[in-house]
Enzyme design. Structure first.
Site, PDB file in Angstrom:
ATOM      1  N   ASP A   1       0.825  -1.218   0.000  1.00  0.00           N
ATOM      2  CA  ASP A   1       0.000   0.000   0.000  1.00  0.00           C
ATOM      3  C   ASP A   1       0.859   1.268   0.000  1.00  0.00           C
ATOM      4  O   ASP A   1       2.020   1.255   0.387  1.00  0.00           O
ATOM      5  CB  ASP A   1      -0.917   0.006   1.234  1.00  0.00           C
ATOM      6  CG  ASP A   1      -0.131  -0.064   2.534  1.00  0.00           C
ATOM      7  OD1 ASP A   1       0.872  -0.812   2.572  1.00  0.00           O
ATOM      8  OD2 ASP A   1      -0.495   0.620   3.489  1.00  0.00           O
ATOM      9  N   GLU A   2       0.242   2.339  -0.422  1.00  0.00           N
ATOM     10  CA  GLU A   2       0.750   3.701  -0.261  1.00  0.00           C
ATOM     11  C   GLU A   2       2.212   3.892  -0.680  1.00  0.00           C
ATOM     12  O   GLU A   2       3.024   4.388   0.084  1.00  0.00           O
ATOM     13  CB  GLU A   2       0.579   4.152   1.201  1.00  0.00           C
ATOM     14  CG  GLU A   2      -0.870   4.158   1.639  1.00  0.00           C
ATOM     15  CD  GLU A   2      -1.070   4.701   3.049  1.00  0.00           C
ATOM     16  OE1 GLU A   2      -1.889   5.611   3.195  1.00  0.00           O
ATOM     17  OE2 GLU A   2      -0.418   4.210   3.993  1.00  0.00           O
ATOM     18  N   VAL A   3       2.527   3.489  -1.896  1.00  0.00           N
ATOM     19  CA  VAL A   3       3.891   3.708  -2.384  1.00  0.00           C
ATOM     20  C   VAL A   3       3.924   5.025  -3.165  1.00  0.00           C
ATOM     21  O   VAL A   3       3.241   5.169  -4.185  1.00  0.00           O
ATOM     22  CB  VAL A   3       4.342   2.553  -3.307  1.00  0.00           C
ATOM     23  CG1 VAL A   3       5.783   2.755  -3.752  1.00  0.00           C
ATOM     24  CG2 VAL A   3       4.177   1.218  -2.603  1.00  0.00           C
TER      25      VAL A   3
END
Ligand SMILES: *[C@@H]1O[C@H](CO)[C@@H](O)[C@H](O)[C@H]1NC(C)=O
Ligand SMILES: *[C@@H]1O[C@H](CO)[C@@H](O)[C@H](O)[C@H]1NC(C)=O
Length: 536
Positions: free
Chosen positions: A339-341
């Site tokens: 997630d959330e890269v």
């Protein structure tokens, strides 16, 4: 005319006063007595007909199969039942009706028996570890004095339900309403995520959380064990990860304490699903292994970003590390985040820029390429990957192992659940169950309103929903408040995931949750009030 008006006015006033008097003093929501949480699939109660249990002379008797899990559960629940003689203060004295106690003389239509032994009939050998497809069904027959289950996991759920049916009475006696319970879960994956990176949570508190999970029939402890802020997991191969990455030398999970948590969970029929989030959320990895993170270029020079996806070293490291954790954690699944890269750092690194230009790919495609490799490492270690929804952002048909699971956590989840299941992926829902998001009042009701299959899609798509997880991110909780932040709010999620789809009435649920909260407190779980004023 005038007198009629006065009459109407006074009637009106009287009714207002009456309302006030009827509402009167007392708790906002009066707890039920001896009702189950989560609600079982089927119950046949003989309302008002109780049999008595003398806690001093009560035993479970194990019949057919047994094992360490069952023997320990027997003692645990005998203790819980014996401990209930101190419970009456939590129960309103006015309700319910109490029967008299006599030994069964065989003459009464309603047997007035004291139950001494309750038989646990387990019809197959125990499995060692709980798993996604475990059988958790059970039946309780109060008059026959027995709980039946095909698997040890069903027996554990049955024992929990049995202990919830028992209610205290006067004279240090207990009673149980005559009942037949036939029960099984609606969803197979009923999880609670606990983040132990943002704040370190002690092993003792984790065990209390596991107790609370068992009292709510949760079956997956999703251990979000490390993240950007700290790396408390003590690796066998790379001890420097926690030596440099933990907040403090004491704030660690040694191999011994990890084993302890897994074992404690196993005895309660709870899987421990570890998460090692890559390639983002890895800043704490860089405290000891900066070489596997991306060195950002201008304008972020001097900073480290997500894992460097194009370095051979990164993959070699992950191979070795995932091999270790696959061995340490017995569950068939390994959560690898995804997630959330953010792409700012990758985009500022000259080597990475050259790589994507040469391959004519976007950063999203670079991320996909990495995720496929990471998932491949998981498969190589004979585990199945679980990832957050972003992994499929770019390509719904990404080459992940076929039975991978996608966890949906963002708002507008209906759209995403619909999309992911169109791609035939197994799916878990978390979006509606973020425990760190607080609303005033009985905010369990928001959790309770969330129906995981309420998204546009065919029946076949709905069947791809394996369940869901309540998530306790730890920016706002520590050892002092994590338990009361989780319980009883996560109990709402537990019921959504266990009970029938038709169990969705908050007005009906509120008094049961009030009782369940009293029960949790009585068993040492410091649950916060769910409904407003009350005496628990
Ligand atoms: C009840 O259990 C106890 C201990 O397991 C056993 O000694 C006793 O015989 C049992 N009584 C009955 C009536 O089954
Ligand atoms: C919910 O339960 C309450 C209390 O039992 C009942 O009065 C109400 O009609 C129910 N609501 C619905 C929508 O079924």
């Amino acid at each position: 005319m005038k007198s009629l008006f006065i009459l109407i006015l006074s009637l009106l006033l009287l009714s207002i006063i009456n309302c006030y008097i009827i509402d009167g003093p007392g708790p906002t929501t009066r707890p039920t007595v001896g009702q189950l949480w989560p609600k079982p699939q089927k119950e046949e109660r003989k309302t008002g007909q109780y049999v008595a249990i003398d806690p001093k002379n009560f035993n479970f008797v194990i019949s057919e199969h047994t094992c360490d899990i069952l023997m320990e559960a027997k003692l645990r629940y005998e203790d819980i039942i014996k401990g209930m003689s101190y419970y009456p203060s939590a129960i309103p004295k006015t309700e319910p009706p109490c029967t008299e106690y006599e030994y069964d003389d065989g003459s009464n239509e309603i047997p007035k028996v004291k139950i001494r032994n309750f038989t646990l009939i387990l019809s197959s050998e125990c499995e060692k570890y709980p798993h996604l497809k475990m059988d958790e069904s059970y039946t309780i027959d109060v008059l026959a004095h027995e709980i039946r289950a095909h698997s040890i996991w069903g027996m554990l759920r049955g024992l929990e339900s049995f202990s919830q049916l028992i209610i205290p009475d006067t004279n240090e006696m207990l009673q149980i309403e005559i009942n037949m319970v036939e029960d099984y879960p609606r969803f197979q994956h009923r999880g609670l995520l606990v983040d132990t990176s943002r704040h370190y949570i002690s092993v003792d508190v984790l065990k209390t959380i596991l107790d609370g999970m068992a009292y709510n029939k949760f079956n997956v402890f999703h251990w979000h064990i490390v993240d950007d802020q700290s790396f408390p997991y003590v690796s066998k191969k790379f001890p420097e990860l926690s030596e440099k990455g933990a907040y403090f030398a004491e704030m660690i999970y040694t191999q011994k304490s990890v084993k302890e948590v897994i074992e404690y969970a196993r005895f309660r029929g709870i899987r421990v699903l570890p998460e090692f989030d890559v390639p983002g959320h890895t800043r704490s990895w860089g405290a000891s292994h900066p070489e596997i993170l991306t060195e950002c270029g201008s304008p972020y020079s001097g900073k480290l970003g997500p894992l460097n996806p194009i370095k051979e070293k990164t993959l070699t490291f992950l191979k070795s590390f995932f091999e270790e954790v696959s061995d340490v954690f017995p569950d068939h699944y390994l959560h690898i985040g995804g997630d959330e890269v953010g792409f700012e750092c990758w985009n500022s690194n000259e080597d990475i820029k050259k790589y994507v230009e040469a391959k004519k790919m976007t950063y999203e495609q670079l991320e996909d390429e990495f995720n496929v490799k990471a998932a491949g490492i998981v498969s190589d270690n004979v585990k199945i990957p679980i990832v957050w929804q972003e992994v499929l952002n770019e390509n719904l048909h990404l080459k992940l192992p076929e039975d991978s699971i996608i966890q949906v956590w963002k708002p507008m989840w209906q759209v995403e659940m619909s999309r992911v299941t169109t791609g035939n992926w197994n799916t878990l829902l978390s979006s509606c169950w973020y425990l760190d998001k607080l609303k005033t009042g009985g905010d369990w009701k928001n959790f309770y309103d969330c129906e995981p299959t309420a998204f546009p899609g065919a029946e076949k798509q709905k069947q791809m929903v394996l369940g869901g997880e309540a998530c306790m991110w730890a920016e706002v909780v520590n050892n002092a408040n994590i338990v009361s932040r989780i319980f009883p709010r996560a109990s709402a999620t537990a019921e959504k995931l266990w009970s029938d789809v038709k169990v969705n009435n908050k007005t009906e649920a509120a008094p049961r949750l009030e009782e369940h909260t009293c029960r949790l407190i009585n068993r040492g779980i410091s649950a916060q009030p769910p409904n407003g004023a009350g005496f628990c």
